[in-house]
Design a protein around this motif. Structure first.
Motif, PDB file in Angstrom:
ATOM      1  N   ALA A 105       0.828  -1.211   0.000  1.00  0.00           N
ATOM      2  CA  ALA A 105       0.000   0.000   0.000  1.00  0.00           C
ATOM      3  C   ALA A 105       0.859   1.256   0.000  1.00  0.00           C
ATOM      4  O   ALA A 105       0.530   2.248  -0.672  1.00  0.00           O
ATOM      5  N   LEU A 106       1.961   1.234   0.757  1.00  0.00           N
ATOM      6  CA  LEU A 106       2.855   2.390   0.760  1.00  0.00           C
ATOM      7  C   LEU A 106       3.460   2.616  -0.623  1.00  0.00           C
ATOM      8  O   LEU A 106       3.529   3.749  -1.109  1.00  0.00           O
ATOM      9  N   ILE A 107       3.899   1.537  -1.239  1.00  0.00           N
ATOM     10  CA  ILE A 107       4.511   1.662  -2.567  1.00  0.00           C
ATOM     11  C   ILE A 107       3.480   2.132  -3.594  1.00  0.00           C
ATOM     12  O   ILE A 107       3.763   2.992  -4.433  1.00  0.00           O
ATOM     13  N   GLU A 108       2.288   1.583  -3.525  1.00  0.00           N
ATOM     14  CA  GLU A 108       1.226   1.976  -4.455  1.00  0.00           C
ATOM     15  C   GLU A 108       0.905   3.469  -4.325  1.00  0.00           C
ATOM     16  O   GLU A 108       0.761   4.178  -5.317  1.00  0.00           O
ATOM     17  N   ASP A 114       5.559  11.894  -3.017  1.00  0.00           N
ATOM     18  CA  ASP A 114       7.009  11.732  -2.962  1.00  0.00           C
ATOM     19  C   ASP A 114       7.471  11.046  -1.684  1.00  0.00           C
ATOM     20  O   ASP A 114       8.494  10.371  -1.661  1.00  0.00           O
ATOM     21  N   LEU A 115       6.714  11.256  -0.614  1.00  0.00           N
ATOM     22  CA  LEU A 115       6.948  10.576   0.654  1.00  0.00           C
ATOM     23  C   LEU A 115       5.610  10.048   1.149  1.00  0.00           C
ATOM     24  O   LEU A 115       4.633  10.797   1.227  1.00  0.00           O
ATOM     25  N   VAL A 116       5.571   8.759   1.469  1.00  0.00           N
ATOM     26  CA  VAL A 116       4.363   8.143   2.016  1.00  0.00           C
ATOM     27  C   VAL A 116       4.685   7.634   3.416  1.00  0.00           C
ATOM     28  O   VAL A 116       5.674   6.924   3.613  1.00  0.00           O
ATOM     29  N   ILE A 117       3.846   8.003   4.369  1.00  0.00           N
ATOM     30  CA  ILE A 117       4.041   7.623   5.768  1.00  0.00           C
ATOM     31  C   ILE A 117       2.966   6.629   6.182  1.00  0.00           C
ATOM     32  O   ILE A 117       1.776   6.875   5.955  1.00  0.00           O
TER      33      ILE A 117
END
Length: 241
Positions: A105-108, A114-117
């Motif tokens: 899910a983070l990669i998607e 640009d940054l996913v937390i």
């Protein structure tokens, strides 16, 4: 997404957790490598990962000569990821508080950010099996940092993240002054100040099953000082004509 991704896992005395975590990550249907940055763990974490790496080219280890801290471990991992051309660079804790099942899910979500937390504090996120005082401390630290620094993410102290390489190249993490968990606050501040897009994915954060927490009074003091220092920096930037 046909991306080569790297998951960076800083470790210090995580022998009870690390093998299971690595195997869970590599079982995901992704083009994924794992880099363990071990700070000379006396419990043999480094030796265990080195043995695993000898039999699987997707596993890598950086063994450092002493306990050099979380921030510099991230920087060493980022340097490795950028040098080897990974399309996404992720970080996570070694103790299963971050469930590997959320990695896709983070990669998607990184297709649009640009940054996913991986966030405990957005709708759908939660904290389980954690003492009340730690939950209170975490929420208070996040609110304090967000208020003083004007940060938009709700979970600025979370270490479960996915970065686009361009972000890391632009903000030069090796120049970050903060140490330990305060590093996460400062890098979030830099990413937002540079104008990059930040998104959050809700996660269920579970307190560690084995081993001892690395959060200490010293870590709390560092985080407090980092927020105050960055708040002064923010004021100076806003005063400039």
């Amino acid at each position: 997404m046909n991306l080569r991704c790297l998951v960076i896992i800083p470790t210090y005395n995580e022998r009870e957790n690390i093998e299971g975590l690595i195997r869970a990550l590599l079982a995901l249907p992704l083009s994924l490598d794992v880099l363990v940055v071990d700070d000379h763990s006396p419990d043999g974490t480094g030796e265990l990962v080195a043995a695993m790496a000898a039999g699987d080219p997707r596993i890598h280890i950086l063994r450092r000569p002493a306990k050099l801290g979380l921030g510099t471990a991230y920087v060493a991992g980022f340097r490795f990821g950028l040098a080897h051309g990974y399309g996404r660079i992720l970080t996570m804790d070694a103790d299963f508080s971050h469930d590997p099942a959320y990695v896709p899910a983070l990669i998607e979500r990184s297709q649009e950010a640009d940054l996913v937390i991986g966030s405990r504090y957005v709708p759908g996120g939660e904290v389980v099996d954690s003492p009340w005082y730690r939950r209170l401390l975490s929420r208070g630290a996040n609110r304090f940092a967000r208020t003083l620094l004007g940060l938009t993410p709700r979970d600025v102290t979370a270490g479960f993240r996915c970065y686009r390489p361009a972000v890391l190249e632009a903000i030069a993490p090796e120049t970050i002054r903060a140490e330990g968990y305060a590093f996460l606050i400062e890098i979030t501040y830099r990413v937002q100040r540079a104008g990059f897009r930040i998104a959050e994915v809700p996660i269920r954060f579970r307190d560690r099953r084995y081993g001892r927490s690395k959060v200490s009074r010293q870590e709390i003091a560092r985080a407090l000082w980092t927020v105050l220092r960055l708040a002064q920096d923010r004021k100076r930037v806003r005063r400039k004509p």
